[in-house]
Design a protein around this motif. Structure first.
Motif, PDB file in Angstrom:
ATOM      1  N   ASP A  98       0.830  -1.203   0.000  1.00 40.90           N
ATOM      2  CA  ASP A  98       0.000   0.000   0.000  1.00 40.90           C
ATOM      3  C   ASP A  98       0.865   1.254   0.000  1.00 40.90           C
ATOM      4  O   ASP A  98       2.090   1.194   0.147  1.00 40.90           O
ATOM      5  CB  ASP A  98      -0.913   0.011   1.236  1.00 40.90           C
ATOM      6  CG  ASP A  98      -1.981  -1.065   1.186  1.00 40.90           C
ATOM      7  OD1 ASP A  98      -2.769  -1.060   0.230  1.00 40.90           O
ATOM      8  OD2 ASP A  98      -2.010  -1.912   2.094  1.00 40.90           O
ATOM      9  N   THR A 143      -3.599   3.965   1.580  1.00 40.00           N
ATOM     10  CA  THR A 143      -4.443   3.031   0.832  1.00 40.00           C
ATOM     11  C   THR A 143      -4.510   1.716   1.588  1.00 40.00           C
ATOM     12  O   THR A 143      -3.588   1.354   2.323  1.00 40.00           O
ATOM     13  CB  THR A 143      -3.914   2.776  -0.595  1.00 40.00           C
ATOM     14  OG1 THR A 143      -2.678   2.055  -0.531  1.00 40.00           O
ATOM     15  CG2 THR A 143      -3.692   4.084  -1.342  1.00 40.00           C
ATOM     16  N   ASP A 189      -0.581  -1.358  -4.534  1.00 38.65           N
ATOM     17  CA  ASP A 189      -0.548   0.091  -4.734  1.00 38.65           C
ATOM     18  C   ASP A 189       0.904   0.534  -4.605  1.00 38.65           C
ATOM     19  O   ASP A 189       1.521   0.360  -3.546  1.00 38.65           O
ATOM     20  CB  ASP A 189      -1.414   0.806  -3.697  1.00 38.65           C
ATOM     21  CG  ASP A 189      -2.888   0.422  -3.797  1.00 38.65           C
ATOM     22  OD1 ASP A 189      -3.323   0.027  -4.894  1.00 38.65           O
ATOM     23  OD2 ASP A 189      -3.592   0.505  -2.773  1.00 38.65           O
ATOM     24  N   ARG A 240      -2.635  16.406  -3.985  1.00 37.11           N
ATOM     25  CA  ARG A 240      -3.006  15.093  -4.508  1.00 37.11           C
ATOM     26  C   ARG A 240      -1.773  14.200  -4.631  1.00 37.11           C
ATOM     27  O   ARG A 240      -0.636  14.682  -4.664  1.00 37.11           O
ATOM     28  CB  ARG A 240      -3.686  15.239  -5.877  1.00 37.11           C
ATOM     29  CG  ARG A 240      -5.037  15.918  -5.831  1.00 37.11           C
ATOM     30  CD  ARG A 240      -5.588  16.144  -7.226  1.00 37.11           C
ATOM     31  NE  ARG A 240      -4.786  17.112  -7.978  1.00 37.11           N
ATOM     32  CZ  ARG A 240      -4.992  17.416  -9.253  1.00 37.11           C
ATOM     33  NH1 ARG A 240      -5.966  16.820  -9.926  1.00 37.11           N
ATOM     34  NH2 ARG A 240      -4.233  18.313  -9.854  1.00 37.11           N
ATOM     35  N   SER A 295      -1.929   1.242  -9.335  1.00 38.26           N
ATOM     36  CA  SER A 295      -2.624   0.169  -8.622  1.00 38.26           C
ATOM     37  C   SER A 295      -3.154  -0.856  -9.614  1.00 38.26           C
ATOM     38  O   SER A 295      -3.530  -0.509 -10.741  1.00 38.26           O
ATOM     39  CB  SER A 295      -3.788   0.742  -7.804  1.00 38.26           C
ATOM     40  OG  SER A 295      -4.521  -0.304  -7.167  1.00 38.26           O
ATOM     41  N   TRP A 335      -3.840   5.894 -10.790  1.00 31.44           N
ATOM     42  CA  TRP A 335      -4.896   6.344  -9.882  1.00 31.44           C
ATOM     43  C   TRP A 335      -4.457   7.661  -9.249  1.00 31.44           C
ATOM     44  O   TRP A 335      -3.279   8.027  -9.297  1.00 31.44           O
ATOM     45  CB  TRP A 335      -5.143   5.302  -8.789  1.00 31.44           C
ATOM     46  CG  TRP A 335      -5.875   4.079  -9.271  1.00 31.44           C
ATOM     47  CD1 TRP A 335      -5.450   3.166 -10.186  1.00 31.44           C
ATOM     48  CD2 TRP A 335      -7.171   3.644  -8.849  1.00 31.44           C
ATOM     49  NE1 TRP A 335      -6.387   2.187 -10.369  1.00 31.44           N
ATOM     50  CE2 TRP A 335      -7.454   2.449  -9.559  1.00 31.44           C
ATOM     51  CE3 TRP A 335      -8.109   4.135  -7.946  1.00 31.44           C
ATOM     52  CZ2 TRP A 335      -8.653   1.752  -9.386  1.00 31.44           C
ATOM     53  CZ3 TRP A 335      -9.297   3.432  -7.770  1.00 31.44           C
ATOM     54  CH2 TRP A 335      -9.562   2.262  -8.489  1.00 31.44           C
ATOM     55  N   MET A 345      -5.439  10.304  -5.642  1.00 29.99           N
ATOM     56  CA  MET A 345      -6.180  10.482  -4.389  1.00 29.99           C
ATOM     57  C   MET A 345      -5.756  11.792  -3.754  1.00 29.99           C
ATOM     58  O   MET A 345      -4.756  12.410  -4.153  1.00 29.99           O
ATOM     59  CB  MET A 345      -5.901   9.320  -3.427  1.00 29.99           C
ATOM     60  CG  MET A 345      -4.450   9.176  -3.005  1.00 29.99           C
ATOM     61  SD  MET A 345      -4.204   7.754  -1.904  1.00 29.99           S
ATOM     62  CE  MET A 345      -2.413   7.626  -1.885  1.00 29.99           C
ATOM     63  N   GLY A 375      -5.343  10.520   1.467  1.00 38.69           N
ATOM     64  CA  GLY A 375      -5.859   9.211   1.082  1.00 38.69           C
ATOM     65  C   GLY A 375      -7.309   9.213   0.651  1.00 38.69           C
ATOM     66  O   GLY A 375      -7.851   8.151   0.308  1.00 38.69           O
ATOM     67  N   GLN A 424     -10.111   8.273  -3.770  1.00 38.35           N
ATOM     68  CA  GLN A 424      -9.271   7.465  -4.656  1.00 38.35           C
ATOM     69  C   GLN A 424     -10.056   7.092  -5.909  1.00 38.35           C
ATOM     70  O   GLN A 424     -11.159   6.560  -5.828  1.00 38.35           O
ATOM     71  CB  GLN A 424      -8.798   6.205  -3.924  1.00 38.35           C
ATOM     72  CG  GLN A 424      -7.945   6.516  -2.706  1.00 38.35           C
ATOM     73  CD  GLN A 424      -7.493   5.285  -1.955  1.00 38.35           C
ATOM     74  OE1 GLN A 424      -7.458   4.174  -2.500  1.00 38.35           O
ATOM     75  NE2 GLN A 424      -7.135   5.457  -0.687  1.00 38.35           N
ATOM     76  N   ARG A 425      -9.462   7.375  -7.078  1.00 34.70           N
ATOM     77  CA  ARG A 425     -10.145   7.071  -8.331  1.00 34.70           C
ATOM     78  C   ARG A 425      -9.133   6.761  -9.426  1.00 34.70           C
ATOM     79  O   ARG A 425      -7.996   7.235  -9.407  1.00 34.70           O
ATOM     80  CB  ARG A 425     -11.030   8.238  -8.770  1.00 34.70           C
ATOM     81  CG  ARG A 425     -10.278   9.529  -9.047  1.00 34.70           C
ATOM     82  CD  ARG A 425     -11.223  10.648  -9.461  1.00 34.70           C
ATOM     83  NE  ARG A 425     -10.514  11.902  -9.668  1.00 34.70           N
ATOM     84  CZ  ARG A 425      -9.925  12.249 -10.818  1.00 34.70           C
ATOM     85  NH1 ARG A 425      -9.983  11.420 -11.869  1.00 34.70           N
ATOM     86  NH2 ARG A 425      -9.306  13.409 -10.933  1.00 34.70           N
ATOM     87  N   GLN A 426      -9.575   5.958 -10.376  1.00 30.90           N
ATOM     88  CA  GLN A 426      -8.741   5.589 -11.513  1.00 30.90           C
ATOM     89  C   GLN A 426      -8.769   6.700 -12.549  1.00 30.90           C
ATOM     90  O   GLN A 426      -9.816   7.289 -12.825  1.00 30.90           O
ATOM     91  CB  GLN A 426      -9.251   4.283 -12.123  1.00 30.90           C
ATOM     92  CG  GLN A 426      -8.386   3.722 -13.233  1.00 30.90           C
ATOM     93  CD  GLN A 426      -8.857   2.349 -13.698  1.00 30.90           C
ATOM     94  OE1 GLN A 426      -9.401   1.579 -12.904  1.00 30.90           O
ATOM     95  NE2 GLN A 426      -8.661   2.043 -14.968  1.00 30.90           N
TER      96      GLN A 426
END
Length: 456
Positions: free
Chosen positions: A274, A289, A295, A306, A311, A320, A322, A326, A329-331
């Motif tokens: 992570d 994460t 990750d 950011r 991941s 990704w 975030m 933390g 979190q998005r792709q």
């Protein structure tokens, strides 16, 4: 190479085949599996124990793909092997009767040296997917399909050539030592060409790796196993180094917060790989994460609000993003992400990374809001990209040997530096904030030790 056998009682040797590598007997002792080029491309073959009646059991889409390192399953019904295609080195299983192939791994990390667990329900192999070259286990379902990956070892050195005890409770493996030091190369900020010979920044008999400058250029963060475990350290001034993380799990690839107050890195210290953050004032740790995934490779945005990272939680490695705490979190993109660094543009609106389209590597610029992709000019590798402060140049390393500069806006790339010693590797080049120095790993082999892992 040729395949030979030797009678242990008499010492008599016999030539079996003119072409073959990596031979392994079937559990019943009646067949021999090996890899060879008997029909052109390097594939997995089986024959009887005298080398007679050889039969090819694997095939592929291109003769450039290599199949190697076959190992029989305990029941003799399957063979695990390594599939190598350009930069890809994956693990696969073939049924020698039907020639049906099951992919155990399929990504752009390095997976090597597969072997079976005694119950036939798992495959142990060496992989770089967790940062270092460590041992992993792929669990197999009742249908033989992969049912999840588990990291077995962490830390420095290359953990390779695993052998599982027949009772399944212990495995032996080699730890191939690497002496990796941090070096610096003076360069021109305008061209990236070397202005003097390289020199060491940090040198020990252990691993000092993945150095990165603070935004003011006064400090250098890096990961090192000098105290036994792979942890994060900071070179605060010449001769003054401070350990900022401790404990097992393997801490890798730090990146500085713009204000210099914290570092992010990736680690398996929590049982899964992570993204973590360490506050430098008191070395307090925060896990950013916590997904059932890998990750890795975090990078702060220029404003520090950011963090971009890589991941495989959606099925393969992707970019990704975030919040720095933390959150959210998005792709960002869906073309794969293969390489060690994700680089932000200076305005913080996009990231640059190495992706894949139609099974071809491509450098992309991804808009962080819309996810829109723009293909950039090719670079020699793309796995170790570092922008110059002006972002007019990209420094990269090709074949772990040669530093190259690629002008972003046009012009031919040019070679910057390579060591004359063929055993020396160059990895992880990073540009200094003033553009006058490249820090990089200089690594060389230093032998190996035998280790065991209990109750794995």
């Amino acid at each position: 190479g040729e395949l030979w056998s030797v009678e242990l009682s008499s010492g008599e040797t016999s030539k079996l085949l003119d072409d073959g590598f990596n031979p392994t007997y079937s559990p019943d002792g009646q067949r021999l599996a090996f890899d060879g080029r008997l029909a052109g491309a390097q594939r997995v073959w089986i024959a009887d124990t005298r080398g007679r009646n050889p039969r090819q059991v694997t095939s592929d889409s291109s003769e450039a793909v290599v199949h190697t390192e076959p190992r029989w399953s305990p029941d003799g019904a399957a063979i695990v092997f390594r599939r190598v295609e350009k930069l890809k080195s994956d693990i696969a299983i073939v049924n020698p009767t039907t020639q049906a192939v099951t992919r155990v791994t399929d990504d752009y990390v390095v997976d090597v040296s597969p072997t079976w667990t005694p119950d036939g329900r798992g495959v142990v192999f060496s992989s770089s997917r967790g940062g270092g070259m460590n041992l992993w286990r792929a669990r197999l379902g009742n249908d033989g399909a992969p049912a999840g990956l588990e990291q077995l070892t962490t830390g420095a050195g290359d953990d390779v050539q695993a052998s599982v005890h027949p009772d399944g409770r212990q495995l032996a493996f080699s730890v191939r030592g690497i002496n990796s030091d941090l070096w610096q190369l003076p360069v021109s900020p305008e061209t990236g060409r070397a202005t003097a010979n390289p020199s060491p920044v940090l040198g020990t008999t252990r691993v000092e790796s993945r150095g990165t400058w603070s935004r003011d250029g006064r400090q250098l963060a890096f990961n090192s196993d000098r105290a036994g475990e792979m942890n994060i350290w900071v070179l605060e001034s010449p001769g003054r180094e401070r350990r900022v993380t401790s404990g097992a799990g393997g801490d890798y690839q730090p990146d500085w917060a713009p204000d210099g107050q914290a570092l992010v890195f990736f680690s398996a210290r929590g049982g899964n790989t992570d993204i973590w953050q360490v506050r430098l004032a008191d070395t307090a740790l925060t896990r950013l994460t916590d997904a059932a995934a890998l990750d890795i490779n975090p990078a702060y945005s220029p404003d520090g609000r950011r963090i971009a990272f890589v991941s495989d939680r959606s099925g393969r490695f992707e970019v990704w993003v975030m919040g720095s705490d933390g959150s959210d979190q998005r792709q960002v993109a869906s073309v794969g992400c293969w390489g060690h660094f994700v680089a932000w543009t200076a305005d913080g609106k996009a990231v640059v990374f190495r992706g894949e389209r139609d099974r071809q590597m491509q450098i992309y610029r991804a808009d962080m809001e819309s996810g829109a992709l723009t293909a950039m000019r090719p670079v020699h590798s793309g796995g170790h990209m570092s922008f110059s402060p002006s972002q007019a140049l990209i420094m990269d390393v090709s074949s772990h040997k040669v530093l190259w500069v690629h002008p972003v806006s046009g012009g031919e790339p040019y070679e910057v530096y390579q060591f004359p010693d063929p055993d020396v590797r160059i990895d992880y080049p990073r540009w200094s904030p003033n553009g006058r120095t490249i820090v990089f790993d200089r690594a060389a082999p230093r032998g190996a030790d035998l280790w065991t892992l209990e109750a794995f």
